[in-house]
Design a protein around this motif. Structure first.
Motif, short mmCIF file in Angstrom:
data_model
loop_
_atom_site.label_atom_id
_atom_site.label_comp_id
_atom_site.label_asym_id
_atom_site.label_seq_id
_atom_site.Cartn_x
_atom_site.Cartn_y
_atom_site.Cartn_z
N ALA A 144 -1.07 -2.16 -3.04
CA ALA A 144 -2.02 -3.13 -3.57
C ALA A 144 -3.05 -2.37 -4.39
O ALA A 144 -3.35 -1.20 -4.09
CB ALA A 144 -2.70 -3.91 -2.45
N PRO A 145 -3.61 -3.00 -5.44
CA PRO A 145 -4.54 -2.27 -6.31
C PRO A 145 -5.67 -1.58 -5.57
O PRO A 145 -6.02 -0.44 -5.86
CB PRO A 145 -5.04 -3.37 -7.26
N SER A 146 -6.29 -2.28 -4.62
CA SER A 146 -7.41 -1.69 -3.88
C SER A 146 -7.01 -1.25 -2.48
O SER A 146 -7.87 -0.87 -1.68
CB SER A 146 -8.57 -2.69 -3.80
N GLY A 147 -5.74 -1.28 -2.18
CA GLY A 147 -5.26 -0.83 -0.88
C GLY A 147 -5.25 -1.92 0.16
O GLY A 147 -5.98 -2.91 0.08
N VAL A 148 -4.39 -1.75 1.14
CA VAL A 148 -4.31 -2.67 2.28
C VAL A 148 -5.02 -2.01 3.45
O VAL A 148 -4.67 -0.91 3.87
CB VAL A 148 -2.84 -2.97 2.64
N ARG A 149 -6.02 -2.68 3.98
CA ARG A 149 -6.77 -2.12 5.10
C ARG A 149 -7.49 -3.24 5.85
O ARG A 149 -7.73 -4.32 5.31
CB ARG A 149 -7.77 -1.07 4.62
N GLY A 150 -7.84 -2.95 7.08
CA GLY A 150 -8.58 -3.91 7.88
C GLY A 150 -9.23 -3.20 9.06
O GLY A 150 -8.63 -2.30 9.66
N GLY A 151 -10.45 -3.60 9.40
CA GLY A 151 -11.11 -3.03 10.56
C GLY A 151 -10.36 -3.39 11.83
O GLY A 151 -9.76 -4.46 11.94
N PHE A 152 -10.38 -2.49 12.79
CA PHE A 152 -9.70 -2.77 14.05
C PHE A 152 -10.55 -2.35 15.23
O PHE A 152 -11.45 -1.50 15.12
CB PHE A 152 -8.34 -2.05 14.12
N SER A 153 -10.26 -2.94 16.37
CA SER A 153 -10.83 -2.53 17.64
C SER A 153 -9.70 -2.45 18.65
O SER A 153 -8.88 -3.36 18.75
CB SER A 153 -11.88 -3.55 18.11
N HIS A 208 -6.40 8.20 6.47
CA HIS A 208 -5.66 8.28 5.22
C HIS A 208 -4.56 7.23 5.17
O HIS A 208 -4.02 6.81 6.19
CB HIS A 208 -5.04 9.67 5.05
N TYR A 209 -4.22 6.85 3.97
CA TYR A 209 -3.12 5.91 3.74
C TYR A 209 -1.78 6.65 3.72
O TYR A 209 -1.70 7.79 3.26
CB TYR A 209 -3.27 5.23 2.38
N LEU A 210 -0.74 5.98 4.19
CA LEU A 210 0.62 6.30 3.76
C LEU A 210 0.89 5.57 2.45
O LEU A 210 1.32 6.16 1.47
CB LEU A 210 1.64 5.90 4.82
N VAL A 211 0.61 4.26 2.44
CA VAL A 211 0.79 3.44 1.24
C VAL A 211 -0.56 3.37 0.55
O VAL A 211 -1.35 2.45 0.77
CB VAL A 211 1.31 2.04 1.61
N GLU A 212 -0.84 4.38 -0.28
CA GLU A 212 -2.15 4.47 -0.88
C GLU A 212 -2.37 3.37 -1.92
O GLU A 212 -1.43 2.83 -2.49
CB GLU A 212 -2.38 5.84 -1.52
N PRO A 213 -3.64 3.01 -2.17
CA PRO A 213 -3.93 1.98 -3.16
C PRO A 213 -3.48 2.39 -4.57
O PRO A 213 -3.43 3.57 -4.89
CB PRO A 213 -5.45 1.84 -3.11
N GLY A 214 -3.21 1.39 -5.40
CA GLY A 214 -2.92 1.69 -6.79
C GLY A 214 -4.09 2.36 -7.47
O GLY A 214 -3.92 3.15 -8.40
N SER A 215 -5.30 2.08 -7.00
CA SER A 215 -6.50 2.66 -7.58
C SER A 215 -6.90 3.97 -6.91
O SER A 215 -7.96 4.51 -7.20
CB SER A 215 -7.66 1.67 -7.46
N SER A 216 -6.07 4.48 -6.01
CA SER A 216 -6.44 5.68 -5.27
C SER A 216 -6.71 6.84 -6.21
O SER A 216 -5.99 7.05 -7.19
CB SER A 216 -5.31 6.08 -4.30
#
Length: 533
Positions: A58-67, A357-365
């Motif tokens: 994804a352009p800005s990366g896939v991420r989400g906060g977790f607990s 760190h990402y495995l699937v880094e953002p397109g904008s990385s």
């Protein structure tokens, strides 16, 4: 707020595994809960990885906060603030050379939709007229790391062989390559690097009809890293898919990749010894990018491969060089160190802080070496799953580039899944990613065995190999807890995860873990669980 979620295991089955057994669970199907049974007289140990199963860039990366939090298995809710995982403090800042290559890969994806891409797909074959030694031509070369401007470089063909023509910039610094050194690396490409790459990934294009791949060695590449003496980091070469597109501004309209040259005035980053050590790995790496663009865009008519997988395949090509090139052609007769040593350094960076760190880094990385390490590690583990060739894994890589199918349109996680399903029917990307994360830890357990054969690397003893380049312990240190009272929070990034060891003493009670994730529909969180003892 994932930092305040409760653990609620009502109606959730216990995950009871035998030693060596593993499971992949979707938290959405179990209310975020993972239940581990009470330990027996010998105690018990499980590795739990909460990770993102999203494999599409994804352009800005896939991420989400977790607990993630643990309790005794009495379904009691927890309250209060959580605290960050200790891994978060190890975030590594972006580095210049990797950032440049990321920008090229993203530019290539945009160019795949350009009129030049369509023209190149439809252009009639040209009559092969290879260059001759001593012939000159002009090249358009990136003038900055955005490749938003170009400089014209006049160069002379110093070597012309069966597969390559190597040009040397007419204005390189004195004290650089000799004709014999250029001939040696050209002959190495023709006789060894070219067949390694084309066997593993398929054939390249020939849009200019000259029958050879052009390599330009120029200090214009050096100029892309003006502060390399201070940073010690330099762009050593590149391929840009623009060159395969006909009619596009600044395209060289042919198969070209680029390499840096010795510069005695910059001994830290461009000494002759360093250039000669890095130039062959650069060739085999960049040639994979060229093959990939041909097979995805010109033959397949689709998008360029996603950056994370494209870079992973090129670093995998480096490893293949390390395994297959004749030792006498390598620095100190050690091909694996020359070609694949950088992969191990990058892998160390990733394993030291996988959550960061990402495995699937953002397109904008802007690119990090740790991301490159993850890219290579995943491809290496995945290739170990192939059936026909459990050492090289080139049956899998050929499938991922459509080498036997005239190109392909799949990219990213979809491409990985389709290729893997040729060797393991019905396997999903979520399962592959979970098994890979578990395998990253079992490398520190040399006596550990498991029945599936999937929770280990077959072709590397990573702990020993990494220790050869960075002396010390294996870098992956999961959090360790007996379960109750455990709390961790942070960010799940595309393809990556957070590791924890649940160590239960003899006759310890059951443990429940609760996972809550923001942006869950995109992050696609999963649990990977392995019973260690």
């Amino acid at each position: 707020d994932p930092g305040r979620s409760a653990v609620d295991c009502d109606g959730v089955a216990v995950t009871a595994l035998t030693v060596g057994g593993h499971a992949i669970l979707d938290p959405a199907a179990v209310n975020g809960c993972l239940r581990l049974p009470a330990a027996g007289a010998g105690g018990a140990e499980h590795l739990v990885v909460a990770y993102s199963a999203n494999g599409q860039e994804a352009p800005s990366g896939v991420r989400g906060g977790f607990s993630l939090r643990g309790v005794g298995d009495d379904f009691a809710a927890l309250h209060g603030e959580s605290y960050p995982s200790p891994r978060l403090s190890a975030f590594q800042a972006p580095r210049g050379p990797a950032a440049f290559h990321h920008r090229l890969r993203e530019r290539e994806r945009q160019l795949a939709r350009s009129p030049g891409a369509a023209l190149s797909r439809l252009a009639p074959a040209r009559v092969a007229v290879p260059p001759t030694v001593g012939s000159q031509r002009d090249f358009q070369v990136c003038a900055d790391t955005n490749c938003g401007a170009f400089v014209t470089v006049r160069a002379t063909a110093s070597y012309v062989g069966s597969k390559s023509a190597i040009y040397l910039d007419d204005t390189v610094p004195a004290g650089g390559f000799t004709g014999g050194e250029i001939a040696a690396v050209g002959a190495l490409f023709d006789s060894e690097l070219y067949p390694i790459d084309t066997t593993a990934f398929g054939r390249e294009s020939d849009v200019d009809g000259n029958g050879v791949v052009a390599v330009l060695l120029t200090d214009a590449v050096n100029a892309l890293s003006p502060n390399c003496q201070q940073t010690g980091s330099i762009i050593v070469g590149y391929f840009f898919g623009l060159d395969l597109l006909l009619g596009e501004p600044n395209s060289n309209e042919g198969e070209v990749f680029y390499g840096f040259v010795p510069d005695p005035s910059k001994p830290v980053c461009a000494s002759k010894a360093r250039v000669l050590d890095l130039i062959a790995p650069t060739f085999i790496h960049e040639f994979q990018h060229m093959i990939s663009y041909h097979r995805h865009v010109l033959l397949g008519g689709g998008e360029a491969e996603e950056t994370w997988l494209n870079e992973g395949l090129s670093h995998f090509a480096e490893e293949l060089g390390g395994r297959q090139v004749t030792p006498s052609s390598c620095t100190a007769n050690n091909c694996l160190n020359q070609f694949a040593g950088g992969n191990l350094l990058n892998a160390y960076d990733y394993l030291a802080a996988p959550e960061s760190h990402y495995l699937v880094e953002p397109g904008s990385s802007s690119g990090t070496f740790a991301e490159r390490g993850a890219n290579w590690l995943f491809l290496r583990w995945l290739a170990d799953r192939s059936l026909a060739d459990s050492v090289l894994g080139t049956d899998l890589t050929r499938a991922m580039l459509g080498a036997d199918a005239g190109g392909l349109t799949l990219t990213g996680g979809a491409n990985v899944t389709a290729a893997a399903q040729q060797f393991q029917a019905g396997v999903t990307l979520a399962t592959l990613l979970g098994q890979w994360h578990l395998a990253n830890y079992t490398e520190v357990l040399p006596a550990f065995t498991e029945p599936s054969g999937r929770i280990r690397y077959r072709t590397w003893d990573l702990a020993s190999a990494i220790n050869q380049v960075i002396p010390g312990p294996y870098p992956l240190f999961p959090d360790s807890t007996d379960g109750p009272g455990y709390r961790a929070s942070g960010t799940l990034r595309g393809g990556s995860g957070s590791y924890a060891r649940i160590v239960q003493a003899a006759d310890a009670p059951a443990v429940a873990l609760g996972l809550s994730v923001q942006n869950q529909a995109t992050v696609l969180p999963r649990y990977a669980v392995l019973r260690i003892r």
